[in-house]
Design a protein around this motif. Structure first.
Motif, PDB file in Angstrom:
ATOM      1  N   THR A  13       0.541  -7.947  -1.063  1.00 20.27           N
ATOM      2  CA  THR A  13      -0.012  -7.924  -2.415  1.00 20.27           C
ATOM      3  C   THR A  13      -1.486  -7.558  -2.382  1.00 20.27           C
ATOM      4  O   THR A  13      -1.959  -6.754  -3.200  1.00 20.27           O
ATOM      5  CB  THR A  13       0.219  -9.275  -3.116  1.00 20.27           C
ATOM      6  OG1 THR A  13       1.618  -9.580  -3.071  1.00 20.27           O
ATOM      7  CG2 THR A  13      -0.245  -9.233  -4.562  1.00 20.27           C
ATOM      8  N   LEU A  14      -2.203  -8.127  -1.440  1.00 16.07           N
ATOM      9  CA  LEU A  14      -3.617  -7.778  -1.284  1.00 16.07           C
ATOM     10  C   LEU A  14      -3.786  -6.308  -0.913  1.00 16.07           C
ATOM     11  O   LEU A  14      -4.647  -5.619  -1.468  1.00 16.07           O
ATOM     12  CB  LEU A  14      -4.269  -8.658  -0.212  1.00 16.07           C
ATOM     13  CG  LEU A  14      -4.501 -10.114  -0.598  1.00 16.07           C
ATOM     14  CD1 LEU A  14      -4.953 -10.922   0.620  1.00 16.07           C
ATOM     15  CD2 LEU A  14      -5.525 -10.217  -1.716  1.00 16.07           C
ATOM     16  N   THR A  15      -2.968  -5.824   0.010  1.00 17.79           N
ATOM     17  CA  THR A  15      -3.104  -4.422   0.411  1.00 17.79           C
ATOM     18  C   THR A  15      -2.691  -3.485  -0.720  1.00 17.79           C
ATOM     19  O   THR A  15      -3.283  -2.416  -0.876  1.00 17.79           O
ATOM     20  CB  THR A  15      -2.312  -4.101   1.695  1.00 17.79           C
ATOM     21  OG1 THR A  15      -0.932  -4.381   1.499  1.00 17.79           O
ATOM     22  CG2 THR A  15      -2.836  -4.889   2.880  1.00 17.79           C
ATOM     23  N   ALA A  16      -1.708  -3.887  -1.513  1.00 16.33           N
ATOM     24  CA  ALA A  16      -1.309  -3.065  -2.665  1.00 16.33           C
ATOM     25  C   ALA A  16      -2.446  -2.969  -3.666  1.00 16.33           C
ATOM     26  O   ALA A  16      -2.793  -1.874  -4.138  1.00 16.33           O
ATOM     27  CB  ALA A  16      -0.069  -3.659  -3.335  1.00 16.33           C
TER      28      ALA A  16
ATOM     29  N   ALA B 184       0.850  -1.187   0.000  1.00 18.02           N
ATOM     30  CA  ALA B 184       0.000   0.000   0.000  1.00 18.02           C
ATOM     31  C   ALA B 184       0.887   1.238   0.000  1.00 18.02           C
ATOM     32  O   ALA B 184       1.952   1.253   0.617  1.00 18.02           O
ATOM     33  CB  ALA B 184      -0.916  -0.002   1.219  1.00 18.02           C
ATOM     34  N   GLY B 185       0.469   2.259  -0.704  1.00 17.57           N
ATOM     35  CA  GLY B 185       1.208   3.520  -0.711  1.00 17.57           C
ATOM     36  C   GLY B 185       2.516   3.472  -1.466  1.00 17.57           C
ATOM     37  O   GLY B 185       3.478   4.153  -1.097  1.00 17.57           O
ATOM     38  N   MET B 186       2.577   2.679  -2.525  1.00 18.52           N
ATOM     39  CA  MET B 186       3.818   2.561  -3.294  1.00 18.52           C
ATOM     40  C   MET B 186       4.224   3.908  -3.882  1.00 18.52           C
ATOM     41  O   MET B 186       3.383   4.685  -4.327  1.00 18.52           O
ATOM     42  CB  MET B 186       3.643   1.545  -4.427  1.00 18.52           C
ATOM     43  CG  MET B 186       3.477   0.124  -3.948  1.00 18.52           C
ATOM     44  SD  MET B 186       3.073  -1.023  -5.294  1.00 18.52           S
ATOM     45  CE  MET B 186       4.695  -1.217  -6.054  1.00 18.52           C
ATOM     46  N   SER B 187       5.532   4.160  -3.903  1.00 21.65           N
ATOM     47  CA  SER B 187       6.056   5.361  -4.548  1.00 21.65           C
ATOM     48  C   SER B 187       5.974   5.190  -6.064  1.00 21.65           C
ATOM     49  O   SER B 187       5.778   4.075  -6.570  1.00 21.65           O
ATOM     50  CB  SER B 187       7.513   5.584  -4.135  1.00 21.65           C
ATOM     51  OG  SER B 187       8.350   4.590  -4.728  1.00 21.65           O
ATOM     52  N   LEU B 188       6.151   6.283  -6.765  1.00 26.22           N
ATOM     53  CA  LEU B 188       6.140   6.224  -8.227  1.00 26.22           C
ATOM     54  C   LEU B 188       7.223   5.282  -8.734  1.00 26.22           C
ATOM     55  O   LEU B 188       6.976   4.463  -9.628  1.00 26.22           O
ATOM     56  CB  LEU B 188       6.326   7.631  -8.810  1.00 26.22           C
ATOM     57  CG  LEU B 188       6.365   7.739 -10.328  1.00 26.22           C
ATOM     58  CD1 LEU B 188       5.096   7.181 -10.967  1.00 26.22           C
ATOM     59  CD2 LEU B 188       6.589   9.197 -10.748  1.00 26.22           C
ATOM     60  N   LEU B 189       8.416   5.353  -8.159  1.00 27.44           N
ATOM     61  CA  LEU B 189       9.506   4.475  -8.600  1.00 27.44           C
ATOM     62  C   LEU B 189       9.170   3.008  -8.333  1.00 27.44           C
ATOM     63  O   LEU B 189       9.437   2.143  -9.177  1.00 27.44           O
ATOM     64  CB  LEU B 189      10.814   4.853  -7.912  1.00 27.44           C
ATOM     65  CG  LEU B 189      12.044   4.086  -8.389  1.00 27.44           C
ATOM     66  CD1 LEU B 189      12.351   4.410  -9.856  1.00 27.44           C
ATOM     67  CD2 LEU B 189      13.255   4.396  -7.522  1.00 27.44           C
ATOM     68  N   GLU B 190       8.591   2.711  -7.196  1.00 27.28           N
ATOM     69  CA  GLU B 190       8.197   1.330  -6.894  1.00 27.28           C
ATOM     70  C   GLU B 190       7.196   0.815  -7.926  1.00 27.28           C
ATOM     71  O   GLU B 190       7.307  -0.315  -8.406  1.00 27.28           O
ATOM     72  CB  GLU B 190       7.575   1.249  -5.500  1.00 27.28           C
ATOM     73  CG  GLU B 190       8.570   1.433  -4.370  1.00 27.28           C
ATOM     74  CD  GLU B 190       7.880   1.530  -3.027  1.00 27.28           C
ATOM     75  OE1 GLU B 190       7.227   0.550  -2.619  1.00 27.28           O
ATOM     76  OE2 GLU B 190       7.978   2.582  -2.381  1.00 27.28           O
TER      77      GLU B 190
END
Length: 196
Positions: free
Chosen positions: A179-182, A118-124
């Motif tokens: 993965t689910l939270t993403a 959750a909350g991945m950065s743009l680069l991620e």
């Protein structure tokens, strides 16, 4: 840190860690990550470097990865989960300790390129999507995800993660919580913005 300043030496070092097919994939991810970074406004150099390093430990014996993860107090849910996920977390540790990578953005992009979060950065997001769509990838739906990645990175990532979740469910395998939270994070954000 000098190794990171010399692309040819770095490529040799990366190549030594993996078999030919994985190295070809790695080069594809690095090129795709640079392209996505340029398209969506992430740092292209960081994206390419994270792409080159994302599978640094992928071909290592699981025992070696396990030892690294235990030594660095990784969560039990990771250690008891699918071994397929270990390489990303191990690589983030190894590229820092052995190659001198200190950039937190790159380390996070490598660490979460398989699970997301959750909350991945743009680069991620860039590196994760690049891993799914690089030119050597061939699986059902990849062309649709590639097309979506031309204009909507979040939608492409949600499709990719959703496909992984569906695949794991069909194989009766566990889905790693990150993965689910993403996936849920991407879908809920897009829902608030009017959907994909």
């Amino acid at each position: 840190m000098r190794l990171l300043d010399n692309r040819e030496e770095l490529l040799v070092r990366v190549r030594q860690q993996m078999h030919e097919k994985r190295y070809k994939h790695t080069l594809g991810v690095a090129a795709s990550a640079r392209e996505l970074a340029e398209r969506f406004g992430a740092d292209p150099d960081k994206a390419e470097l994270a792409g080159l390093l994302h599978d640094y430990c992928k071909c290592w014996p699981v025992e070696k990865m396990f030892e690294i993860l235990v030594r660095h107090d990784m969560p039990t849910e990771l250690l008891e989960g699918e071994k397929e996920l270990w390489h990303a977390f191990a690589a983030a540790i190894v590229i820092q300790t052995d190659l001198g990578v200190t950039d937190a953005d790159i380390l996070q992009a490598v660490r979460y390129h398989t699970t997301g979060r959750a909350g991945m950065s743009l680069l991620e997001k860039v590196v994760c999507v690049a891993d799914y769509i690089e030119p050597n990838r061939d699986y059902p739906g990849v062309d649709f995800i590639r097309a979506k990645a031309m204009y909507d990175l979040d939608a492409a990532l949600a499709l990719a993660l959703g496909g992984t979740i569906q695949f794991l469910i069909e194989k009766q395998k566990t889905v790693f919580p990150l993965t689910l939270t993403a996936y849920n994070d991407l879908v809920s954000r897009k829902g608030r913005e009017g959907g994909f």
